[in-house]
Write an enzyme that holds these catalytic residues in place. Structure first.
Site, short mmCIF file in Angstrom:
data_model
loop_
_atom_site.label_atom_id
_atom_site.label_comp_id
_atom_site.label_asym_id
_atom_site.label_seq_id
_atom_site.Cartn_x
_atom_site.Cartn_y
_atom_site.Cartn_z
N GLY A 1 53.35 11.20 79.10
CA GLY A 1 53.98 11.42 77.80
C GLY A 1 55.28 12.20 77.95
N VAL B 1 58.22 15.03 78.34
CA VAL B 1 58.67 16.09 77.43
C VAL B 1 58.41 15.68 75.99
N LYS C 1 58.10 17.88 65.65
CA LYS C 1 58.10 17.27 64.32
C LYS C 1 56.83 17.62 63.54
N GLY D 1 72.35 24.06 69.09
CA GLY D 1 72.25 22.60 69.21
C GLY D 1 71.08 22.13 68.35
N ILE E 1 68.02 21.28 68.97
CA ILE E 1 66.69 21.86 69.20
C ILE E 1 66.63 23.27 68.62
N ARG F 1 69.76 20.99 78.13
CA ARG F 1 68.80 20.52 79.12
C ARG F 1 69.54 19.92 80.31
N ASP G 1 66.80 10.53 80.30
CA ASP G 1 67.64 11.74 80.32
C ASP G 1 68.46 11.88 81.60
N HIS H 1 64.63 -0.18 43.46
CA HIS H 1 64.85 1.00 42.62
C HIS H 1 63.51 1.59 42.24
C1 LIG Z 1 61.83 20.60 71.69
C2 LIG Z 1 62.36 19.21 71.91
C3 LIG Z 1 62.42 18.33 70.85
C4 LIG Z 1 62.89 17.04 71.03
N1 LIG Z 1 62.93 16.20 69.95
C5 LIG Z 1 63.38 14.93 70.11
C6 LIG Z 1 63.39 14.03 69.03
O1 LIG Z 1 62.99 14.35 67.91
N2 LIG Z 1 63.84 12.77 69.22
C7 LIG Z 1 64.27 12.35 70.45
O2 LIG Z 1 64.65 11.20 70.58
N3 LIG Z 1 64.26 13.19 71.52
C8 LIG Z 1 63.82 14.46 71.36
N4 LIG Z 1 63.80 15.30 72.46
C9 LIG Z 1 64.29 14.79 73.73
C10 LIG Z 1 63.25 13.91 74.41
O3 LIG Z 1 62.09 14.65 74.60
C11 LIG Z 1 63.78 13.37 75.72
O4 LIG Z 1 65.00 12.70 75.50
C12 LIG Z 1 62.80 12.38 76.34
O5 LIG Z 1 61.57 13.01 76.59
C13 LIG Z 1 63.37 11.80 77.63
O6 LIG Z 1 62.46 10.92 78.18
P1 LIG Z 1 62.42 10.68 79.76
O7 LIG Z 1 61.38 9.64 79.96
O8 LIG Z 1 63.79 10.43 80.24
O9 LIG Z 1 61.99 12.06 80.39
P2 LIG Z 1 60.86 13.14 80.17
O10 LIG Z 1 60.24 12.99 78.84
O11 LIG Z 1 61.48 14.43 80.51
O12 LIG Z 1 59.76 12.75 81.21
C14 LIG Z 1 59.98 12.88 82.58
C15 LIG Z 1 58.65 12.98 83.26
O13 LIG Z 1 58.86 12.86 84.65
C16 LIG Z 1 58.02 13.77 85.32
N5 LIG Z 1 58.64 14.04 86.62
C17 LIG Z 1 59.84 14.62 86.86
N6 LIG Z 1 60.12 14.64 88.15
C18 LIG Z 1 59.05 14.06 88.78
C19 LIG Z 1 58.74 13.77 90.13
N7 LIG Z 1 59.57 14.09 91.12
N8 LIG Z 1 57.58 13.17 90.43
C20 LIG Z 1 56.70 12.83 89.44
N9 LIG Z 1 56.96 13.09 88.15
C21 LIG Z 1 58.13 13.68 87.82
C22 LIG Z 1 57.97 14.97 84.40
O14 LIG Z 1 56.80 15.73 84.65
C23 LIG Z 1 57.97 14.31 83.04
O15 LIG Z 1 56.65 14.07 82.57
C24 LIG Z 1 63.32 16.62 72.30
C25 LIG Z 1 63.25 17.49 73.39
C26 LIG Z 1 62.77 18.78 73.21
C27 LIG Z 1 62.69 19.69 74.36
C1 LIG Z 2 56.03 2.62 33.44
C2 LIG Z 2 57.05 1.73 34.04
C3 LIG Z 2 57.45 1.93 35.34
C4 LIG Z 2 58.41 1.12 35.93
N1 LIG Z 2 58.77 1.37 37.21
C5 LIG Z 2 59.71 0.60 37.81
C6 LIG Z 2 60.15 0.86 39.13
O1 LIG Z 2 59.69 1.79 39.79
N2 LIG Z 2 61.09 0.07 39.68
C7 LIG Z 2 61.64 -0.96 38.98
O2 LIG Z 2 62.50 -1.65 39.51
N3 LIG Z 2 61.27 -1.23 37.71
C8 LIG Z 2 60.31 -0.47 37.11
N4 LIG Z 2 59.94 -0.73 35.82
C9 LIG Z 2 60.57 -1.88 35.14
C10 LIG Z 2 61.98 -1.52 34.65
O3 LIG Z 2 61.90 -0.43 33.79
C11 LIG Z 2 62.63 -2.71 33.98
O4 LIG Z 2 62.62 -3.83 34.83
C12 LIG Z 2 64.07 -2.40 33.62
O5 LIG Z 2 64.13 -1.32 32.73
C13 LIG Z 2 64.73 -3.63 32.99
O6 LIG Z 2 66.04 -3.32 32.63
P1 LIG Z 2 66.75 -4.07 31.42
O7 LIG Z 2 68.13 -3.57 31.40
O8 LIG Z 2 66.54 -5.54 31.57
O9 LIG Z 2 65.95 -3.68 30.12
P2 LIG Z 2 65.43 -2.31 29.50
O10 LIG Z 2 65.40 -1.21 30.47
O11 LIG Z 2 64.18 -2.67 28.81
O12 LIG Z 2 66.55 -1.96 28.46
C14 LIG Z 2 66.76 -2.74 27.32
C15 LIG Z 2 67.47 -1.90 26.30
O13 LIG Z 2 67.91 -2.73 25.25
C16 LIG Z 2 67.69 -2.10 24.01
N5 LIG Z 2 67.59 -3.16 23.00
C17 LIG Z 2 66.66 -4.13 22.93
N6 LIG Z 2 66.95 -4.97 21.90
C18 LIG Z 2 68.09 -4.51 21.33
C19 LIG Z 2 68.87 -4.92 20.23
N7 LIG Z 2 68.56 -6.00 19.52
N8 LIG Z 2 69.97 -4.21 19.91
C20 LIG Z 2 70.30 -3.11 20.62
N9 LIG Z 2 69.59 -2.66 21.67
C21 LIG Z 2 68.50 -3.36 22.01
C22 LIG Z 2 66.41 -1.34 24.22
O14 LIG Z 2 66.32 -0.25 23.33
C23 LIG Z 2 66.55 -0.88 25.66
O15 LIG Z 2 67.15 0.39 25.74
C24 LIG Z 2 58.99 0.08 35.19
C25 LIG Z 2 58.61 -0.14 33.87
C26 LIG Z 2 57.66 0.68 33.28
C27 LIG Z 2 57.28 0.44 31.88
#
Ligand SMILES: Cc1cc2nc3c(=O)[nH]c(=O)nc-3n(C[C@H](O)[C@H](O)[C@H](O)COP(=O)(O)OP(=O)(O)OC[C@H]3O[C@@H](n4cnc5c(N)ncnc54)[C@H](O)[C@@H]3O)c2cc1C
Ligand SMILES: Cc1cc2nc3c(=O)[nH]c(=O)nc-3n(C[C@H](O)[C@H](O)[C@H](O)COP(=O)(O)OP(=O)(O)OC[C@H]3O[C@@H](n4cnc5c(N)ncnc54)[C@H](O)[C@@H]3O)c2cc1C
Lengths: 475, 58, 475
Positions: free
Chosen positions: A44, A46, A56, A186, A188, A275, A316, A449
């Site tokens: 696994g 580092v 993380k 940096g 880390i 590193r 690395d 949305h």
């Molecule tokens: C705290 C921390 C957080 C990190 N967070 C992230 C992150 O979020 N995202 C990300 O992408 N990267 C992150 N990294 C970097 C990431 O861990 C390294 O880029 C990655 O592990 C590199 O992979 P590698 O396979 O090159 O080497 P390493 O993971 O270092 O593995 C090398 C292995 O080789 C072994 N080894 C070495 N020499 C020998 C030998 N001569 N014989 C046998 N075995 C040997 C070692 O024991 C080790 O197990 C983080 C690093 C640290 C320290």
């Molecule tokens: C609880 C709930 C959750 C939802 N969650 C999501 C979601 O997460 N993601 C998503 O994409 N969609 C969601 N929807 C659906 C989304 O709300 C609708 O698809 C969207 O609002 C449609 O937009 P619209 O502009 O067509 O109509 P509407 O938003 O219905 O707007 C129409 C407007 O026209 C007005 N109107 C109507 N007739 C007349 C008139 N004769 N004269 C003047 N004004 C008039 C009304 O008052 C209203 O304000 C949800 C709906 C509900 C009920």
């Protein structure tokens, strides 16, 4: 493995069982290779044991704790909220255990032979493996190196896991500290520093560079600094750390800002200053004809092949951001290349996430980078979380999504997000950029949305000059 | 940990098309794309692959 | 507006201020039209006032409350958790107020003239608007109809907002009920029924059809039913509701399942059995030469134009799912068409989300739909949340992501997700399908680690027959 210096044969040898190594092993096995994996520590690497996963888990729980006050005002009332540090660490450990045992099973199912021990080269196609009680040799046809990285040491700071800590100490300590100094702003340092702040620790972050999170878009740096400030985290940049003294139950860190030297005191100090790749002399890379290149990383071609045509390197230890998903991707390229498949490391974007609060995520070119490269042919548009319906119902209106695109063609170049759930949102941008999508493609794709992802078409409409849910602005 | 940037000067194509180019042994950067903005699409590669090799590398 | 029957002129008249109407008004104004918007109720329509927004605010808070027990086991301990129903309703109302006031400002900034009142046609290009104290007439060049929909009535159930409720009553009631019967197992019934269950109400859901959430993938229906059961929600399908009696402080609902008739009792019953378009006689559509078509919806062409070339119709009153994002999209098409722009309603997918717990989201073809259409040329692959690192650290390992693709070309046809954050994840699928992405595109796009979105490349790898984080399976 056999005892002594008997020599085994391996069809494909993987050194290192982190994200890079274990996924290379699985893929190579799927492609028909017989795979042996050598790991000196825990399968696994580092990431799963002391990196991505436990961090993380801690971050998630600290966020849930921290939001309780706000929730009470919104109608979900709790009393006497507190952290049970032992249960917290158990949860963190359980996540690690669940994932690493999963990977062990996957390796088993893929018939990967696991050898416990530390590998070092004894020839261009042979390694010696040292385990606690035995050593052995393995001759390989092909080898994938994935030895990963270790924390960079800071002069004068000897990690004792008591007062002078590393990142691992911050992940598994069954205690909420009163205060903590974090050296390193940096990702880390920011992730773990702010997680501990949310748990209730008074955190001070010290960064040498003029800003935290170097490389991140400047306005995102500013957003994070202001959020950290609101949370009570002290952040000092442009700071040189001179040394540390341990006195009883506290540490005193001597810092220099400009010409003034100061001392700050806390219960502990954690060092997270980057590193370094695990490519030390023990590995005897020279013996294998593999040389270390710039920044102490291995040089590889588009197929992750080193100077030794039978040795590949990933993760690395090769150029690029030290991130697990980069290692996963490169692992598959190397496994394919070693198996003679047509393949190449040609990803356009490697997204990056910072699991701070709010989260930060980016994919592709930064704004300045794009302007440097394309001059006036760049359009930048932003959409704020506060104008997004879902963000409002989540009570998370801080942040924005920024798109960077080519003006003439509309082609998306980069996306930068700071705000809740940025980590899960950014992949749409990565895909869009890989596919060569344009601003129009984003604007015309119906996004459900109300979701946070609606910020993509909204920002695209801003770029088009016809925003729906904010007044017209254009960059 | 800077995100790696879009690489300039190479063919615009999706990851799947880039993979297909390798599988067909076609240098995608030498293929004229017929998609939007000169994007190389799978059919461009298949057309290029069915040409004699000298034509695809001109 | 002037008093009496004076006639005003409108360049572009929008009837209805919901998502469809207000966004059409903003876009038309951006395109240079002078826009008048008539609204009889509140700007924002159903969605912002009594639909999407308040429902998601309630759902979010109910989920936060409901997860507290689990959090305590994971180390974030709270005592005496309870709902403050008054604060809860205030939060819900505040979200509505924030978004509707935002939209009113946007309409103002776009110079849209708002007329309060109910419109009905008096000729092919003229309406009468009835406000409380006055009526007026508006002659229009072009008109966009966006009158939305209203709850479908159920025979024998007269909503009294006391014991016999509608969806709005469930959103703004400052009380946690002891028990509740929900009639209707569509998405609104499931969303609001389960939200109230999470707040502590004993909920019974009655559905006439053989399954809840008709149209949703069968395995997702099953997942939701099992989660609802665990939460203590009773779900009865294949139920005919015969009638209701109010007795003191309770209602007794008579139901028929097969040949047995039963009575069930609760404090209240909420009727959520679908919605009907607002196209009643009051609107006098015939006068405008606009006829009502199948399913009581208006028939429009690809540009949202009715039989009257100057009258367009969008949103819930035209064919397709009654969803806000469909209305937003159609609004822009209609605004462009009315302005003589080349445009068309040609979106490939309209994603749909159910904000249950866990969330459900889908985009594109269902599995059966794809097989019916493409026979053997279909590949289906799944990846479970329990094998995703982020899901594990979130403590949310229930669910899966399913991809449906064409076998020969790998082209993505549909994605179906049940699990945490499905709502924000699905947009990547919508974009992928619109762009014609393939399984390889998903697999080769680097997704950041650890995120939920990694389930996209993981499922794609399952489709390729080379999964990384689960043992090989293929559909
Ligand atoms: C705290 C921390 C957080 C990190 N967070 C992230 C992150 O979020 N995202 C990300 O992408 N990267 C992150 N990294 C970097 C990431 O861990 C390294 O880029 C990655 O592990 C590199 O992979 P590698 O396979 O090159 O080497 P390493 O993971 O270092 O593995 C090398 C292995 O080789 C072994 N080894 C070495 N020499 C020998 C030998 N001569 N014989 C046998 N075995 C040997 C070692 O024991 C080790 O197990 C983080 C690093 C640290 C320290
Ligand atoms: C609880 C709930 C959750 C939802 N969650 C999501 C979601 O997460 N993601 C998503 O994409 N969609 C969601 N929807 C659906 C989304 O709300 C609708 O698809 C969207 O609002 C449609 O937009 P619209 O502009 O067509 O109509 P509407 O938003 O219905 O707007 C129409 C407007 O026209 C007005 N109107 C109507 N007739 C007349 C008139 N004769 N004269 C003047 N004004 C008039 C009304 O008052 C209203 O304000 C949800 C709906 C509900 C009920």
């Amino acid at each position: 493995m056999v005892v002594g210096e008997f020599t085994e044969q391996a069809d494909l040898l993987v050194i290192g069982g982190g994200p890079g190594g274990y996924s290379a092993a699985i893929r190579a096995s799927q492609l028909g290779r017989n795979v042996t994996l050598v790991e000196r520590g825990d399968i696994g690497g580092v990431c799963l044991n002391v990196g991505c996963i436990p961090s993380k888990a801690l971050i998630e729980l600290s966020s849930r704790f921290h939001e309780l006050d706000g929730l009470a005002k919104r109608g979900v009332v709790t009393e006497d909220a507190h952290i049970d540090p032992v249960a917290l660490v158990q949860t963190v450990t359980a996540s690690v255990e669940r994932l690493t045992s999963g990977v062990r099973q996957l390796l088993k199912a893929a018939d990967v032979q696991i050898v416990q021990g530390e590998a070092s080269f004894v020839g261009p196609n042979e390694v010696r493996v040292r385990a606690s009680h035995e050593t052995s040799r393995i001759k390989f046809k092909d080898c994938i190196l994935a030895t990963g990285s270790s924390p960079r040491e800071l002069e004068g700071f000897v990690v004792d896991h008591q007062h002078i800590l590393d990142s691992t100490d911050l992940l598994f300590a069954p205690v909420v500290r009163r205060d903590l100094i974090v050296i390193g702003g940096g990702y880390i340092g920011i992730e773990l520093g702010s997680a501990h702040a949310r748990l209730g620790t008074k955190v001070t972050i010290l960064e040498m560079a003029p800003e935290i999170l170097m490389g991140v878009e400047p306005e995102i740096q500013r957003t994070l600094r202001s959020v950290l400030k609101q949370m009570g985290v002290e952040v000092h940049t442009g700071i040189k750390v001179k040394g540390v003294k341990t006195t009883g139950d506290a540490v005193v860190v001597e810092i220099q800002a400009g010409s003034t030297v100061e001392q700050i005191r806390a219960g502990a100090v954690a060092v997270m200053v980057g590193r370094v790749p695990n490519l030390g002399d023990d590995l005897a890379l020279g013996t294998a004809g593999v040389g270390i290149g710039p920044e102490g990383r291995l040089v590889v071609d588009e197929q992750m092949r080193t100077a030794n045509p039978h040795v590949f390197a990933i993760g690395d230890i090769v150029a690029g951001p030290m991130l697990a998903h980069k290692a996963y991707y490169e692992a598959k390229v190397a496994a394919e290349a070693a198996t003679g498949r047509p393949t190449g490391n040609d990803a356009t974007v490697i997204p990056a996430v910072i699991f701070s609060e709010p989260e930060v995520a980016s994919a592709g070119l930064g704004e300045q980078e794009a302007r440097d490269r394309f001059g006036d042919d760049v359009v930048v548009a932003r959409f704020p979380y506060r104008a997004n319906g879902r963000a409002i119902v989540l009570g998370a209106a801080v942040g924005e999504l920024k798109v960077v695109a080519a003006k003439a063609t509309g082609r998306l170049l980069g996306v930068h997000i700071v705000g809740i759930d940025a980590s899960n949102l950014i992949s749409e941008a990565a895909l869009a950029i890989e596919l060569g999508a344009t601003i129009d493609d984003l604007a015309l794709t119906i996004h459900p949305h109300p979701t946070l992802s609606e910020m993509y078409p909204e920002a695209a409409e801003v770029a088009q000059g016809m925003p729906t849910h904010i007044a017209t602005q254009r960059g | 940990n800077q995100p790696v940037s879009a690489r300039g000067g190479r063919a615009l194509a999706t990851p799947a098309v880039r993979r297909l180019a390798r599988e067909l042994g076609v240098d995608i950067n030498m293929v004229t794309g017929t998609g939007p903005d000169g994007r190389v699409i799978a059919d461009d590669l298949r057309a290029a692959a069915s040409q004699p090799p000298s034509d695809t590398t001109i």
